[in-house]
Scaffold this motif. Structure first.
Motif, PDB file in Angstrom:
ATOM      1  N   THR A  89       0.829  -1.208   0.000  1.00  0.00           N
ATOM      2  CA  THR A  89       0.000   0.000   0.000  1.00  0.00           C
ATOM      3  C   THR A  89       0.861   1.255   0.000  1.00  0.00           C
ATOM      4  O   THR A  89       0.618   2.193  -0.763  1.00  0.00           O
ATOM      5  N   PRO A  94      -0.364  -2.839  -6.376  1.00  0.00           N
ATOM      6  CA  PRO A  94      -1.651  -3.505  -6.162  1.00  0.00           C
ATOM      7  C   PRO A  94      -1.473  -4.822  -5.420  1.00  0.00           C
ATOM      8  O   PRO A  94      -0.481  -5.524  -5.623  1.00  0.00           O
ATOM      9  N   THR A 121      -6.488  -4.202  -3.254  1.00  0.00           N
ATOM     10  CA  THR A 121      -7.015  -3.707  -4.522  1.00  0.00           C
ATOM     11  C   THR A 121      -8.193  -4.560  -4.967  1.00  0.00           C
ATOM     12  O   THR A 121      -9.188  -4.047  -5.491  1.00  0.00           O
ATOM     13  N   CYS A 165     -12.527  -1.245  -2.993  1.00  0.00           N
ATOM     14  CA  CYS A 165     -11.818  -2.289  -3.734  1.00  0.00           C
ATOM     15  C   CYS A 165     -12.766  -2.954  -4.727  1.00  0.00           C
ATOM     16  O   CYS A 165     -13.955  -2.668  -4.771  1.00  0.00           O
ATOM     17  N   PRO A 214      -3.552  -0.876 -13.620  1.00  0.00           N
ATOM     18  CA  PRO A 214      -3.931  -0.477 -12.254  1.00  0.00           C
ATOM     19  C   PRO A 214      -5.115   0.483 -12.189  1.00  0.00           C
ATOM     20  O   PRO A 214      -5.752   0.592 -11.141  1.00  0.00           O
ATOM     21  N   PRO A 217      -8.944  -2.085 -12.357  1.00  0.00           N
ATOM     22  CA  PRO A 217      -8.926  -3.376 -11.656  1.00  0.00           C
ATOM     23  C   PRO A 217     -10.184  -4.212 -11.873  1.00  0.00           C
ATOM     24  O   PRO A 217     -10.123  -5.436 -11.843  1.00  0.00           O
TER      25      PRO A 217
END
Length: 271
Positions: A89, A94, A121, A165, A214, A217
């Motif tokens: 983090t 991720p 993530t 997430c 990224p 996701p």
């Protein structure tokens, strides 16, 4: 490059994985290590099964993504999982949480909840695990689910919104949500359930795809599930007679998957 929703997006994600070979640090259970590492290699990624509490933080520095799978817990491993998640983090890497067996024991559920609080993530689990993680009733049979993916969709949306997430619920048809949008993946074969750690392994592919996209996701997760499920379908079509030959065929088809096959067979759509 952005990912489209559907077969073309699945191919774009796989092609990127094969070209860039992301290093995925896997803190995973003993049962899954072999097939997970081989799955990542077959997908074009690079696996590192590094879980020692003494090196996890340093390993994150060179990894592209982190996978945490809580299948076989020990106090030292839990400490390493937490350090790795915090480091990922902080460094903007991720990381994906597989909440194996959530709800089976109070200790296991507490450990998973503490990891969820560290901001994964993506979370990928079966319906019973997702229900338990959301604090709802979801009967488990060890690490197996006794609920359908659709039964856990509301819980998945709740978790996604609460923790910022993506949540993927595996089932006969997989459901993937960021709390607002929901994608459905209709690939796979029932016999996958008879091969240990296939769910663990597809989660590693999720990590590999997500680190390459990224900003998307949700789409990357769905495409990873479609690619893996289609490889199982092709293995079954090749004549797999049972779990043993399906396992071999799965790895072969992950490795040999062509653009034509993926464009023809990946079934990802908005739910």
């Amino acid at each position: 490059m952005s990912l489209q929703i559907g077969a073309e997006g699945a191919w774009a994600a796989l092609a990127a994985c094969r070209e860039k070979s992301p290093l995925v640090q896997c803190i995973t259970n003993f049962v899954s290590m072999d097939i997970m590492a081989n799955t990542l290699l077959a997908a074009g990624a690079s696996p590192a099964m590094a879980h020692s509490i003494g090196e996890v933080e340093d390993f994150i520095k060179i990894a592209s993504a982190l996978l945490i799978n809580v299948g076989t817990l020990s106090e030292e491993w839990v400490g390493g999982m937490r350090l790795a998640a915090k480091a990922a983090t902080i460094q903007g890497k991720p990381w994906v949480l597989d909440p194996v067996g959530c709800g089976a024991t109070p200790y296991r559920s507490q450990v998973i909840s503490s990891l969820l609080a560290l901001g994964p993530t993506v979370v990928r689990g079966n319906a019973s695990e997702i229900l338990a993680l959301a604090g709802l009733e979801g009967a488990t049979k060890g690490v197996d689910s006794t609920a359908a993916a659709t039964e856990a969709l509301t819980a998945a949306k709740q978790l996604a919104r609460q923790h910022g997430c993506v949540v993927a619920v595996s089932g006969a048809e997989d459901l993937v949500t960021d709390g607002a949008c929901v994608l459905k993946v209709a690939n796979g074969v029932p016999m996958l359930q008879q091969i240990t750690a296939t769910g663990c392994s597809v989660t590693a592919v999720v990590a590999a795809f997500v680190c390459l996209f990224p900003q998307q996701p949700l789409e990357a997760t769905a495409h990873a599930l479609a690619y893996f499920g289609l490889a199982a379908e092709l293995a079954a079509a090749d004549g797999a007679k049972g779990p043993g030959s399906l396992r071999v065929g799965l790895l072969d088809n992950l490795w040999n998957m062509s653009q034509e096959q993926l464009l023809a067979g990946a079934r990802v759509s908005e739910a």
